[in-house]
Design a protein around this motif. Structure first.
Motif, PDB file in Angstrom:
ATOM      1  N   GLY A  40      12.965 -38.221  -6.580  1.00 17.94           N
ATOM      2  CA  GLY A  40      13.626 -37.456  -5.531  1.00 17.94           C
ATOM      3  C   GLY A  40      15.137 -37.609  -5.580  1.00 17.94           C
ATOM      4  N   GLN A  41      15.596 -38.830  -5.816  1.00 16.16           N
ATOM      5  CA  GLN A  41      17.037 -39.064  -5.912  1.00 16.16           C
ATOM      6  C   GLN A  41      17.625 -38.380  -7.141  1.00 16.16           C
ATOM      7  OE1 GLN A  41      18.179 -43.202  -5.438  1.00 16.16           O
ATOM      8  NE2 GLN A  41      16.542 -43.522  -3.958  1.00 16.16           N
ATOM      9  N   ALA A  42      16.879 -38.405  -8.254  1.00 16.00           N
ATOM     10  CA  ALA A  42      17.348 -37.768  -9.481  1.00 16.00           C
ATOM     11  C   ALA A  42      17.451 -36.253  -9.306  1.00 16.00           C
ATOM     12  CB  ALA A  42      16.420 -38.109 -10.646  1.00 16.00           C
ATOM     13  N   VAL A  43      16.470 -35.683  -8.620  1.00 17.07           N
ATOM     14  CA  VAL A  43      16.512 -34.246  -8.363  1.00 17.07           C
ATOM     15  C   VAL A  43      17.691 -33.921  -7.459  1.00 17.07           C
ATOM     16  CG1 VAL A  43      15.301 -32.318  -7.271  1.00 17.07           C
ATOM     17  CG2 VAL A  43      14.031 -33.903  -8.728  1.00 17.07           C
ATOM     18  N   HIS A  44      17.857 -34.710  -6.405  1.00 18.24           N
ATOM     19  CA  HIS A  44      18.963 -34.488  -5.467  1.00 18.24           C
ATOM     20  C   HIS A  44      20.322 -34.596  -6.163  1.00 18.24           C
ATOM     21  CE1 HIS A  44      21.037 -34.368  -1.627  1.00 18.24           C
ATOM     22  NE2 HIS A  44      21.747 -35.419  -2.025  1.00 18.24           N
ATOM     23  N   ALA A  45      20.434 -35.549  -7.077  1.00 18.33           N
ATOM     24  CA  ALA A  45      21.696 -35.753  -7.805  1.00 18.33           C
ATOM     25  C   ALA A  45      21.876 -34.744  -8.943  1.00 18.33           C
ATOM     26  CB  ALA A  45      21.754 -37.170  -8.360  1.00 18.33           C
ATOM     27  N   GLU A  46      20.885 -33.863  -9.101  1.00 12.04           N
ATOM     28  CA  GLU A  46      20.918 -32.835 -10.140  1.00 12.04           C
ATOM     29  C   GLU A  46      21.065 -33.428 -11.545  1.00 12.04           C
ATOM     30  OE1 GLU A  46      23.625 -29.671  -9.135  1.00 12.04           O
ATOM     31  OE2 GLU A  46      22.678 -29.389  -7.181  1.00 12.04           O
ATOM     32  N   LEU A  47      20.331 -34.537 -11.769  1.00 10.32           N
ATOM     33  CA  LEU A  47      20.312 -35.126 -13.103  1.00 10.32           C
ATOM     34  C   LEU A  47      19.583 -34.196 -14.062  1.00 10.32           C
ATOM     35  CD1 LEU A  47      19.606 -38.902 -12.404  1.00 10.32           C
ATOM     36  CD2 LEU A  47      21.792 -37.738 -12.678  1.00 10.32           C
ATOM     37  N   ASP A  48      19.778 -34.428 -15.339  1.00  5.72           N
ATOM     38  CA  ASP A  48      19.160 -33.612 -16.374  1.00  5.72           C
ATOM     39  C   ASP A  48      17.636 -33.606 -16.221  1.00  5.72           C
ATOM     40  OD1 ASP A  48      18.084 -33.574 -19.480  1.00  5.72           O
ATOM     41  OD2 ASP A  48      19.808 -32.264 -19.110  1.00  5.72           O
ATOM     42  N   SER A  49      17.036 -32.481 -16.515  1.00  2.00           N
ATOM     43  CA  SER A  49      15.583 -32.341 -16.409  1.00  2.00           C
ATOM     44  C   SER A  49      14.837 -33.351 -17.272  1.00  2.00           C
ATOM     45  CB  SER A  49      15.155 -30.920 -16.791  1.00  2.00           C
ATOM     46  OG  SER A  49      15.668 -29.994 -15.883  1.00  2.00           O
ATOM     47  N   ALA A  50      15.408 -33.727 -18.409  1.00  2.00           N
ATOM     48  CA  ALA A  50      14.755 -34.707 -19.285  1.00  2.00           C
ATOM     49  C   ALA A  50      14.620 -36.053 -18.586  1.00  2.00           C
ATOM     50  CB  ALA A  50      15.536 -34.856 -20.580  1.00  2.00           C
ATOM     51  N   VAL A  51      15.600 -36.429 -17.804  1.00  2.00           N
ATOM     52  CA  VAL A  51      15.539 -37.690 -17.050  1.00  2.00           C
ATOM     53  C   VAL A  51      14.424 -37.606 -16.007  1.00  2.00           C
ATOM     54  CG1 VAL A  51      16.786 -39.188 -15.439  1.00  2.00           C
ATOM     55  CG2 VAL A  51      17.974 -38.192 -17.400  1.00  2.00           C
ATOM     56  N   ILE A  52      14.349 -36.494 -15.329  1.00  2.00           N
ATOM     57  CA  ILE A  52      13.329 -36.328 -14.287  1.00  2.00           C
ATOM     58  C   ILE A  52      11.938 -36.305 -14.908  1.00  2.00           C
ATOM     59  CG2 ILE A  52      12.505 -34.830 -12.431  1.00  2.00           C
ATOM     60  CD1 ILE A  52      15.521 -33.925 -12.184  1.00  2.00           C
ATOM     61  N   ARG A  53      11.785 -35.623 -16.039  1.00  2.00           N
ATOM     62  CA  ARG A  53      10.479 -35.614 -16.719  1.00  2.00           C
ATOM     63  C   ARG A  53      10.096 -37.018 -17.177  1.00  2.00           C
ATOM     64  NH1 ARG A  53      12.333 -30.676 -18.550  1.00  2.00           N
ATOM     65  NH2 ARG A  53      13.076 -31.533 -20.501  1.00  2.00           N
ATOM     66  N   TYR A  54      11.066 -37.795 -17.644  1.00  2.00           N
ATOM     67  CA  TYR A  54      10.795 -39.178 -18.047  1.00  2.00           C
ATOM     68  C   TYR A  54      10.290 -40.000 -16.854  1.00  2.00           C
ATOM     69  CZ  TYR A  54      11.695 -44.041 -19.253  1.00  2.00           C
ATOM     70  OH  TYR A  54      11.559 -45.395 -19.444  1.00  2.00           O
ATOM     71  N   LEU A  55      10.982 -39.880 -15.729  1.00  2.00           N
ATOM     72  CA  LEU A  55      10.551 -40.594 -14.524  1.00  2.00           C
ATOM     73  C   LEU A  55       9.181 -40.128 -14.063  1.00  2.00           C
ATOM     74  CD1 LEU A  55      13.925 -40.635 -12.558  1.00  2.00           C
ATOM     75  CD2 LEU A  55      12.781 -42.608 -13.599  1.00  2.00           C
ATOM     76  N   ALA A  56       8.936 -38.826 -14.163  1.00  2.00           N
ATOM     77  CA  ALA A  56       7.631 -38.284 -13.772  1.00  2.00           C
ATOM     78  C   ALA A  56       6.524 -38.844 -14.665  1.00  2.00           C
ATOM     79  CB  ALA A  56       7.646 -36.768 -13.816  1.00  2.00           C
ATOM     80  N   GLY A  57       6.811 -38.992 -15.940  1.00  2.00           N
ATOM     81  CA  GLY A  57       5.831 -39.585 -16.852  1.00  2.00           C
ATOM     82  C   GLY A  57       5.518 -41.024 -16.499  1.00  2.00           C
TER      83      GLY A  57
END
Length: 75
Positions: A40-57
């Motif tokens: 949620g914080q990564a999405v809010h901070a508009e981090l790269d999608s690859a980072v969010i996918r990594y966290l989701a994994g």
């Protein structure tokens, strides 16, 4: 969650991460809740999608471990 991230749908991804954090916390899946919060914080901070996918994994793996442990306990 990944589908929303891949489609650039950040608001639904953030809402889903928030819901997952709450549900995981209620179930005692604290590692899942912490990772959902990070997502949620990564999405809010508009981090790269690859980072969010990594966290989701990572989150998915912890959720699978939690589910497996509790299926074993219930048997």
């Amino acid at each position: 969650l990944r589908a929303h991230v891949d489609a650039g749908e950040r608001a639904p991804a953030k809402a889903l991460a928030h819901d997952l954090k709450g549900i995981a916390g209620l179930l005692g899946a604290h590692q899942v809740a912490a990772l959902a919060d990070e997502i949620g914080q990564a999405v809010h901070a508009e981090l790269d999608s690859a980072v969010i996918r990594y966290l989701a994994g990572k989150c998915e793996a912890r959720l699978d471990e939690f589910g497996a442990a509790h299926r074993h306990d219930a048997a």
